[in-house]
Design a protein around this motif. Structure first.
Motif, PDB file in Angstrom:
ATOM      1  N   PHE A  12      46.802  -4.911  11.713  1.00  0.00           N
ATOM      2  CA  PHE A  12      47.617  -5.389  10.604  1.00  0.00           C
ATOM      3  C   PHE A  12      47.238  -4.695   9.295  1.00  0.00           C
ATOM      4  CE2 PHE A  12      47.741  -9.258  13.393  1.00  0.00           C
ATOM      5  CZ  PHE A  12      49.085  -9.153  13.714  1.00  0.00           C
ATOM      6  N   THR A  13      46.806  -3.457   9.363  1.00  0.00           N
ATOM      7  CA  THR A  13      46.463  -2.696   8.165  1.00  0.00           C
ATOM      8  C   THR A  13      47.667  -2.657   7.234  1.00  0.00           C
ATOM      9  OG1 THR A  13      44.944  -1.342   9.453  1.00  0.00           O
ATOM     10  CG2 THR A  13      45.595  -0.485   7.308  1.00  0.00           C
ATOM     11  N   GLY A  14      47.448  -3.000   5.965  1.00  0.00           N
ATOM     12  CA  GLY A  14      48.533  -3.003   4.998  1.00  0.00           C
ATOM     13  C   GLY A  14      49.381  -4.261   5.026  1.00  0.00           C
ATOM     14  N   LYS A  15      49.043  -5.212   5.878  1.00  0.00           N
ATOM     15  CA  LYS A  15      49.783  -6.470   5.974  1.00  0.00           C
ATOM     16  C   LYS A  15      48.958  -7.590   5.354  1.00  0.00           C
ATOM     17  CE  LYS A  15      52.902  -4.511   8.563  1.00  0.00           C
ATOM     18  NZ  LYS A  15      54.162  -4.127   8.034  1.00  0.00           N
ATOM     19  N   VAL A  16      49.621  -8.684   5.008  1.00  0.00           N
ATOM     20  CA  VAL A  16      48.948  -9.844   4.433  1.00  0.00           C
ATOM     21  C   VAL A  16      49.144 -11.039   5.351  1.00  0.00           C
ATOM     22  CG1 VAL A  16      48.867 -11.447   2.483  1.00  0.00           C
ATOM     23  CG2 VAL A  16      49.310  -9.018   2.078  1.00  0.00           C
ATOM     24  N   ALA A  17      48.047 -11.700   5.659  1.00  0.00           N
ATOM     25  CA  ALA A  17      48.091 -12.965   6.397  1.00  0.00           C
ATOM     26  C   ALA A  17      47.724 -14.054   5.398  1.00  0.00           C
ATOM     27  CB  ALA A  17      47.098 -12.948   7.547  1.00  0.00           C
TER      28      ALA A  17
END
Length: 74
Positions: free
Chosen positions: A7-12
């Motif tokens: 999930f690099t570059g993603k926000v959880a």
């Protein structure tokens, strides 16, 4: 075997981050390289959770709190 996700570059964004499934989710997201935000209605608990995760070597990206008291909407 557990699946691996990137999930690099993603926000959880984890709600209920200071207990139960929310608390368990954050360290599991670390290997995926997601930026992780934490929210909980209990300001003290979420602050302690972020501190504990940081002390354990995790890097929580954000800390968010509930904006105010929960109220009923009619």
């Amino acid at each position: 075997m557990s699946p691996t996700y990137a999930f690099t570059g993603k926000v959880a964004f984890i709600t209920g981050a200071s207990s139960g499934m929310g608390l368990a989710a954050s360290p599991r997201l670390r290997p995926s390289r997601a930026a992780v935000g934490h929210a909980d209605i209990n300001e003290t608990a979420v602050t302690d959770t972020v501190k504990d995760l940081t002390d354990a070597g995790h890097r929580p990206s954000h800390q968010a709190l509930a904006p105010g008291p929960v109220r009923e909407v009619a």
